[in-house]
Design a protein around this motif. Structure first.
Motif, short mmCIF file in Angstrom:
data_model
loop_
_atom_site.label_atom_id
_atom_site.label_comp_id
_atom_site.label_asym_id
_atom_site.label_seq_id
_atom_site.Cartn_x
_atom_site.Cartn_y
_atom_site.Cartn_z
N UNK A 142 1.18 -1.43 0.01
CA UNK A 142 0.10 0.03 0.02
C UNK A 142 1.05 0.81 -0.14
N UNK A 143 2.06 1.20 0.31
CA UNK A 143 2.94 2.37 -0.10
C UNK A 143 2.72 2.80 -1.50
N UNK A 144 2.60 4.48 -1.23
CA UNK A 144 3.29 5.37 -2.69
C UNK A 144 4.68 4.70 -3.05
N UNK A 145 5.15 4.16 -4.41
CA UNK A 145 5.82 3.80 -4.34
C UNK A 145 6.82 4.84 -5.92
N UNK A 146 7.46 5.65 -6.12
CA UNK A 146 7.85 6.86 -6.61
C UNK A 146 9.39 6.34 -7.23
N UNK A 147 9.34 6.29 -8.77
CA UNK A 147 10.64 5.82 -9.20
C UNK A 147 11.00 7.09 -10.07
N UNK A 148 11.82 8.04 -9.73
CA UNK A 148 12.40 9.05 -11.23
C UNK A 148 13.44 8.24 -11.64
N UNK A 149 13.86 9.33 -12.88
CA UNK A 149 14.59 8.95 -13.62
C UNK A 149 15.47 9.84 -14.13
N UNK A 150 17.23 9.93 -13.98
CA UNK A 150 18.00 10.53 -14.38
C UNK A 150 18.63 10.55 -15.55
N UNK A 151 17.18 10.53 -16.67
CA UNK A 151 17.44 10.33 -17.85
C UNK A 151 18.82 11.49 -18.58
N UNK A 152 17.98 12.69 -18.25
CA UNK A 152 17.20 13.96 -18.57
C UNK A 152 19.21 14.40 -18.31
N UNK A 153 19.55 14.75 -16.89
CA UNK A 153 20.09 15.31 -16.19
C UNK A 153 21.65 14.63 -17.26
N UNK A 154 21.76 12.53 -16.69
CA UNK A 154 22.85 11.96 -17.44
C UNK A 154 23.02 12.82 -18.77
N UNK A 155 21.56 13.00 -19.58
CA UNK A 155 21.85 13.49 -21.20
C UNK A 155 22.64 14.44 -21.42
N UNK A 156 22.48 15.84 -20.24
CA UNK A 156 22.85 17.28 -20.42
C UNK A 156 24.29 17.46 -20.30
N UNK A 157 24.36 15.97 -19.17
CA UNK A 157 25.87 15.79 -19.05
C UNK A 157 26.65 15.14 -20.07
N UNK A 158 26.43 14.55 -20.91
CA UNK A 158 26.98 14.14 -21.53
C UNK A 158 27.13 15.36 -22.98
N UNK A 159 26.07 15.47 -23.12
CA UNK A 159 25.39 16.87 -24.47
C UNK A 159 26.66 17.43 -24.29
#
Length: 299
Positions: A142-159
């Motif tokens: 019953x816990x609220x489960x939240x999965x964020x992604x760091x894809x945008x942050x990783x992509x900005x670093x690579x760019x």
């Protein structure tokens, strides 16, 4: 500072918790722990604790951490905390999502249920999910489960850092991450195919995609653990004519001899978020975590 809420943390994670607290304009409160001679944990919460609290704990060295979470969550309830949310940038025990041999524990389901029973909400970044679609399928109770992604942050670093690179996922399981990071970095990408022969022995082969000849390559994955898969992928990239091979991951657990072997095997730089302390930490997660907590009504 918001006096009605507090960010609890353990002593060794004070720096990372402090960065998140600053983003949220919350006060920090340290959980004290010490070990008895037999290895048991003595834990003391900073009391009083507000009725709503966040507990920051990234779950490297997971077995000891899970006991600390059990003691902290149960003690918080005893002291009147009605809503307790866990902020775990790295969430442990998510990779074992099925029994591959008779008698194996499906730790994703077991540990997910354990955390779901302790906390009202669990928030993490890029959990290692492959045979399920949503974190709430692992974090039950019953816990609220939240999965964020760091894809945008990783992509900005690579760019910024490797604007001419081809991004490569070292195996099929990395496909979702490399595609997302490549989209944000606006770079071409490919996914290799992996055959595993044990916990630390793998073979990796190329399966189409853009040419790597004369190009810098950045390997992309969610976790670098032993680094063996990255080493195998680096060898394939070098054989295909790549001029350099670096790697970027959300969570870097690779250290000591494994890290030395990674570099010796042809991976130049290993970059990561700061979900776990590592020499390659280049992408701070506090802004992402703060946004996620606010968007989901947890801060």
């Amino acid at each position: 500072m918001d006096a009605s809420r507090v960010l609890l943390h353990f002593t060794d994670q004070a720096e990372a918790a402090g960065r998140l607290a600053a983003e949220l304009s919350l006060s920090c409160a340290q959980i004290e722990t010490r070990r008895f001679p037999d290895g048991e944990t003595l834990l003391r919460l900073p009391v009083p604790v507000p009725s709503r609290a966040l507990l920051f704990c990234s779950l490297g060295s997971p077995d000891a951490r899970l006991v600390e979470l059990l003691l902290a969550a149960c003690t918080a309830r005893e002291h009147g905390v009605a809503h307790l949310a866990l902020v775990a940038p790295y969430l442990c025990y998510m990779r074992q999502d099925m029994a591959f041999r008779p008698g194996e524990a499906v730790s994703q389901r077991i540990v997910g249920g354990f955390l779901g029973g302790l906390f009202d909400a669990v928030l993490t970044v890029d959990p290692h999910l492959h045979r399920i679609d949503r974190l709430e399928q692992a974090v039950t109770g019953g816990a609220q489960a939240v999965a964020l992604t760091a894809a945008a942050e990783l992509g900005a670093f690579v760019a910024r850092t490797a604007p001419d690179a081809v991004l490569v996922g070292p195996d099929e399981e990395s496909a979702q991450w490399v595609a997302a990071v490549a989209s944000h970095a606006r770079r071409p990408h490919a996914v290799f195919v992996k055959t595993r022969h044990g916990d630390r022995e793998v073979d990796v082969v190329a399966d189409g995609g853009p040419s790597l000849a004369g190009r810098p390559v950045v390997l992309v994955d969610d976790i670098a653990s032993s680094g063996r898969t990255l080493v195998q992928a680096a060898a394939v990239c070098r054989a295909a004519g790549a001029v350099s091979v670096d790697a970027i991951v959300t969570h870097s657990l690779c250290a000591g001899d494994d890290l030395d072997a990674l570099h010796a095997g042809g991976v130049g730089r290993l970059w990561s978020t700061d979900s776990l302390p590592h020499a390659g930490n280049v992408v701070p997660l506090a802004p992402l975590l703060a946004r996620g907590l606010r968007e989901h009504g947890l801060a």
